[in-house]
Write a protein that holds these residues in place. Structure first.
Motif, mmCIF file in Angstrom:
data_model
loop_
_atom_site.group_PDB
_atom_site.id
_atom_site.type_symbol
_atom_site.label_atom_id
_atom_site.label_comp_id
_atom_site.label_asym_id
_atom_site.label_seq_id
_atom_site.Cartn_x
_atom_site.Cartn_y
_atom_site.Cartn_z
ATOM 1 N N ARG A 10 0.884 -1.218 -0.003
ATOM 2 C CA ARG A 10 -0.019 0.020 0.005
ATOM 3 C C ARG A 10 0.866 1.412 0.209
ATOM 4 N NH1 ARG A 10 -5.583 -0.607 2.455
ATOM 5 N NH2 ARG A 10 -5.841 -2.998 2.087
ATOM 6 N N TYR A 11 0.274 2.232 -0.670
ATOM 7 C CA TYR A 11 1.039 3.433 -0.534
ATOM 8 C C TYR A 11 0.252 4.565 0.239
ATOM 9 C CZ TYR A 11 3.209 1.610 -4.761
ATOM 10 O OH TYR A 11 3.839 0.903 -5.446
ATOM 11 N N ALA A 12 1.213 5.203 1.021
ATOM 12 C CA ALA A 12 0.597 6.119 1.954
ATOM 13 C C ALA A 12 1.231 7.405 1.548
ATOM 14 C CB ALA A 12 0.933 5.768 3.333
ATOM 15 N N CYS A 13 0.330 8.656 1.801
ATOM 16 C CA CYS A 13 0.693 9.723 1.610
ATOM 17 C C CYS A 13 0.086 10.839 2.395
ATOM 18 C CB CYS A 13 0.278 10.391 -0.066
ATOM 19 S SG CYS A 13 0.625 12.195 -0.318
ATOM 20 N N SER A 14 0.975 11.358 3.365
ATOM 21 C CA SER A 14 0.454 12.199 4.499
ATOM 22 C C SER A 14 0.370 13.851 3.904
ATOM 23 C CB SER A 14 1.412 12.096 5.650
ATOM 24 O OG SER A 14 0.842 13.097 6.613
ATOM 25 N N THR A 15 -0.734 14.374 4.141
ATOM 26 C CA THR A 15 -0.668 15.610 3.667
ATOM 27 C C THR A 15 -0.490 16.649 4.698
ATOM 28 O OG1 THR A 15 -3.113 15.741 4.120
ATOM 29 C CG2 THR A 15 -2.548 15.410 1.730
ATOM 30 N N ARG A 16 -0.080 16.186 6.030
ATOM 31 C CA ARG A 16 0.269 16.628 7.150
ATOM 32 C C ARG A 16 1.808 16.885 7.393
ATOM 33 N NH1 ARG A 16 -4.119 18.641 10.209
ATOM 34 N NH2 ARG A 16 -6.172 17.750 9.389
ATOM 35 N N SER A 17 2.513 16.046 6.295
ATOM 36 C CA SER A 17 3.794 16.063 6.719
ATOM 37 C C SER A 17 4.592 17.641 6.515
ATOM 38 C CB SER A 17 4.693 15.199 5.683
ATOM 39 O OG SER A 17 4.592 16.110 4.335
ATOM 40 N N ALA A 19 7.248 18.695 5.693
ATOM 41 C CA ALA A 19 7.916 19.304 4.294
ATOM 42 C C ALA A 19 6.840 19.601 3.366
ATOM 43 C CB ALA A 19 8.820 18.370 3.803
ATOM 44 N N ARG A 20 5.734 18.739 3.087
ATOM 45 C CA ARG A 20 4.794 18.741 2.229
ATOM 46 C C ARG A 20 3.977 20.301 2.436
ATOM 47 N NH1 ARG A 20 1.519 15.119 -1.342
ATOM 48 N NH2 ARG A 20 -0.275 16.288 -1.774
ATOM 49 N N SER A 21 3.730 20.268 3.792
ATOM 50 C CA SER A 21 2.881 21.581 4.098
ATOM 51 C C SER A 21 3.873 22.769 3.771
ATOM 52 C CB SER A 21 2.563 21.341 5.503
ATOM 53 O OG SER A 21 1.630 20.547 5.845
ATOM 54 N N THR A 22 4.862 22.972 3.845
ATOM 55 C CA THR A 22 5.725 24.107 3.779
ATOM 56 C C THR A 22 5.682 24.401 2.562
ATOM 57 O OG1 THR A 22 7.186 23.692 5.557
ATOM 58 C CG2 THR A 22 8.080 25.208 3.930
ATOM 59 N N ARG A 23 5.887 23.425 1.494
ATOM 60 C CA ARG A 23 5.694 23.511 0.123
ATOM 61 C C ARG A 23 4.442 24.030 -0.413
ATOM 62 N NH1 ARG A 23 8.138 18.416 -0.109
ATOM 63 N NH2 ARG A 23 6.179 17.490 -0.984
ATOM 64 N N ARG A 46 -4.463 25.356 10.222
ATOM 65 C CA ARG A 46 -5.750 24.843 9.525
ATOM 66 C C ARG A 46 -5.262 24.234 8.116
ATOM 67 N NH1 ARG A 46 -11.312 24.993 11.301
ATOM 68 N NH2 ARG A 46 -11.322 26.035 13.333
ATOM 69 N N ASN A 47 -6.117 23.512 7.251
ATOM 70 C CA ASN A 47 -5.566 23.438 5.759
ATOM 71 C C ASN A 47 -6.943 23.508 5.067
ATOM 72 O OD1 ASN A 47 -7.454 20.958 6.034
ATOM 73 N ND2 ASN A 47 -5.682 19.784 6.911
ATOM 74 N N HIS A 48 -6.494 23.119 3.794
ATOM 75 C CA HIS A 48 -8.069 23.542 2.750
ATOM 76 C C HIS A 48 -9.042 22.792 3.348
ATOM 77 C CE1 HIS A 48 -6.070 20.180 0.767
ATOM 78 N NE2 HIS A 48 -6.911 20.063 0.215
#
Length: 69
Positions: A10-17, A19-23, A46-48
């Protein structure tokens, strides 16, 4: 009927990382700067997905909609 087994991995992708949040945050600021009459409004924590339920977001949206472009 599909008889193939699902892959074992399975592939996991965290939108709360961080580094990703900073980008995403940097790209959002850049987009606002590049847009004529654009503005950027940050709501810490907060996020979108959960921003629209924030009082600060709603107040900023009402102020934005009430301005002349």
């Amino acid at each position: 009927m599909n008889t193939r087994a699902a892959p074992a991995h399975r592939y996991a992708c965290s939108t709360r990382s961080p580094a990703r949040s900073t980008r995403i945050l940097e790209a959002s600021r850049a987009l606002a700067e590049a847009t004529p009459a654009g503005s950027f409004f940050e709501i810490p924590g907060r996020n979108h997905f959960d921003a629209p339920t924030s009082r600060a977001f709603r107040d900023a949206a009402i102020a934005f909609l009430g301005t002349e472009a």
